[in-house]
Design an enzyme around this catalytic site. Structure first.
Site, short mmCIF file in Angstrom:
data_model
loop_
_atom_site.label_atom_id
_atom_site.label_comp_id
_atom_site.label_asym_id
_atom_site.label_seq_id
_atom_site.Cartn_x
_atom_site.Cartn_y
_atom_site.Cartn_z
N GLU A 179 0.22 -0.72 5.78
CA GLU A 179 1.25 -0.14 6.64
C GLU A 179 1.12 1.37 6.72
O GLU A 179 1.28 1.96 7.80
CB GLU A 179 2.63 -0.53 6.10
CG GLU A 179 3.79 -0.21 7.06
CD GLU A 179 4.30 1.22 6.96
OE1 GLU A 179 4.96 1.68 7.91
OE2 GLU A 179 4.03 1.86 5.93
N ASP B 123 0.85 -1.20 0.00
CA ASP B 123 0.00 0.00 0.00
C ASP B 123 0.88 1.24 0.00
O ASP B 123 2.08 1.19 0.33
CB ASP B 123 -0.93 0.01 1.21
CG ASP B 123 -0.17 0.15 2.53
OD1 ASP B 123 0.76 -0.66 2.75
OD2 ASP B 123 -0.49 1.05 3.33
#
Length: 449
Positions: free
Chosen positions: A153, A91
């Site tokens: 994250e 991500d």
């Protein structure tokens, strides 16, 4: 048979064009886990990572807890060989204001040896460094590997603990490589050995039931913005050091960080003085810091001539290694409640906590890493450095896998602008990172002999 250094160099060089092409395909997927964004792109990103790992001969599954999808790839160790866990995240941060980018944030473009795109450095290049090392070995991989690629994250890893607990036995390993940090400089590799923790909180002050005429009541009634401004000024002393009793701070960073280099890399304007005392590396790595990230108040363009009844600020407090997030938050709250001026009402609410960490970077696995880095950087030994930012889940890995050696590495350099506009990856350094990881796997395999 274990590949020689020359064979690995040739193999990495052979694989780099395909690795770069796959990196560019990956960064075109705007996988942002933040609320308000289309999370179907995070799903696409996870599928793309899974496909890449399957292509490396790994058994792959997409896993999820209460959050966004993560990817786990696994290949068992040869008899007697250790297992290495390779971590990265797929991500990315939101792109922010597109006008601040020189091009489309999600269309990679090369300029002057750097690849520009959101996620090009943080952390899709980390994913691809793992893929490059695996491709270089092919069927001759000398260790067992578990590749764990997280999907949220940047949004705080809220479901990571759940995933680690659920898949603990699959993730159990002898060495953990976390590719989410950076190197000391272009041409100088690094191992990250400490990171600060984090407390993000909100402080709201109130002085009135509602806004009132500033002419009729100003001079006797304090407005909330003035109260908030005065309260914020108590967070630092006159030199700029944090003035909150109860926060841990220490000295001892051994790396020299010249002030002119720091000012250049940070983009500090001419004439602006740096704050705090002591060594620069201590100030940004091993001591706490307090920043005001935002304020809720009337915009100046439409502000009436009225006293503001309420004002709210978001504070970000970075914690020194060795501090405890819960006790730190209690100290921050106590400070704000103690020093709010003129009897104003104050409310402090917690947004998030993150634990700091210190890594004892001694032992055979760290020797294997330093040797690999020095070889990949043509004889330049890696620096042991701290990081002022936070990766709270490293403390979780330390707690869950206490016997594993944790190596915090990365692809970024001081000019990567991760999280900012025009994020970029230095392609020459990326090639060295890929070679270093392949050499590391070879060196770690020797520890099991």
């Amino acid at each position: 048979m274990t590949l020689t250094e020359d064979e690995l160099r040739s193999a990495v060089e052979r694989e780099l064009p395909g690795v770069r092409a796959d990196l560019e395909r990956l960064v075109r997927i705007p996988g942002i886990a933040f609320e308000g964004f289309d999370h179907s792109h995070v799903e696409r990103s996870a599928e793309a990572v899974a496909e890449l790992l399957r292509g490396c001969g790994l058994e792959v599954q997409i896993v999820r807890g209460s959050g966004q999808p993560a990817v786990i790839g696994h290949k068992p160790a040869p008899a007697g060989a250790p297992t290495v866990l390779l971590y990265a995240h797929h991500d990315v941060q939101p792109a922010g204001d597109p006008s601040l980018w020189e091009g489309d944030p999600f269309e990679p473009v090369e300029r002057d040896g750097r690849l520009y795109a959101r996620g090009a450095a943080d952390d899709k290049a980390g994913v691809m460094a793992h893929v490059a090392a695996l491709r270089a070995f092919g069927d001759a991989l000398p260790v067992g590997v578990v590749v764990f690629v997280e999907g949220e994250e940047e949004y705080g890893s809220e479901s990571l603990d759940e995933l680690l607990a659920t898949h603990k036995e699959l993730l159990r390993s002898d060495v953990i490589v976390i590719a989410d940090s950076g190197n000391w400089d272009i041409g100088v590799p690094a191992l990250t050995t400490s990171l600060r923790g984090l407390v993000n909180c909100f402080v709201e002050v109130s002085t009135l039931k509602s806004a009132v005429h500033s002419g009729m009541f100003g001079g006797a009634v304090p407005d909330a913005l003035t109260v908030l401004a005065r309260l914020i000024t108590t967070l630092h002393d006159d030199s700029g050091d944090v003035a909150i009793d109860g926060l841990v701070g220490r000295e001892g960073a051994s790396v020299d960080y010249p002030e002119d280099r720091f000012r250049h890399e940070a983009g500090v304007l001419d004439g602006v003085k740096l704050i705090g005392g002591g060594r620069l590396t201590d100030r940004i790595w091993t001591k706490p810091s307090v920043s005001v990230l935002g304020i809720d108040a009337p915009a100046t363009g439409g502000a009436p001539n009225a006293l503001v009844p309420k004002a709210k600020a978001k504070l970000s407090v970075r914690l020194a290694p060795g501090d405890d997030p819960d006790s730190a938050y209690a100290a921050i709250r106590a400070h704000l409640e103690k020093y709010v001026p003129w009897g104003a009402a104050v409310e402090v609410t917690l947004e998030s906590l993150g634990a700091p960490c210190v890594i004892d970077a001694t032992g055979p696995a760290y020797d294997a890493a330093r040797s690999a880095f020095a070889t990949a950087w043509d004889g330049t030994a890696p620096v042991d450095m701290g990081v002022g930012g936070s990766i709270p889940f490293i403390a979780t890995f330390q707690e869950m896998f206490p016997q594993a050696a944790i190596l915090v590495t990365g692809v970024e350099d001081p000019f990567s602008a991760a999280h900012g506009p025009n994020e970029s990856l230095h392609l020459g350094e990326f090639a060295r990172v890929c070679l270093a990881e392949a050499l590391l796997l070879r060196n770690v395999a020797g520890l099991g002999e």
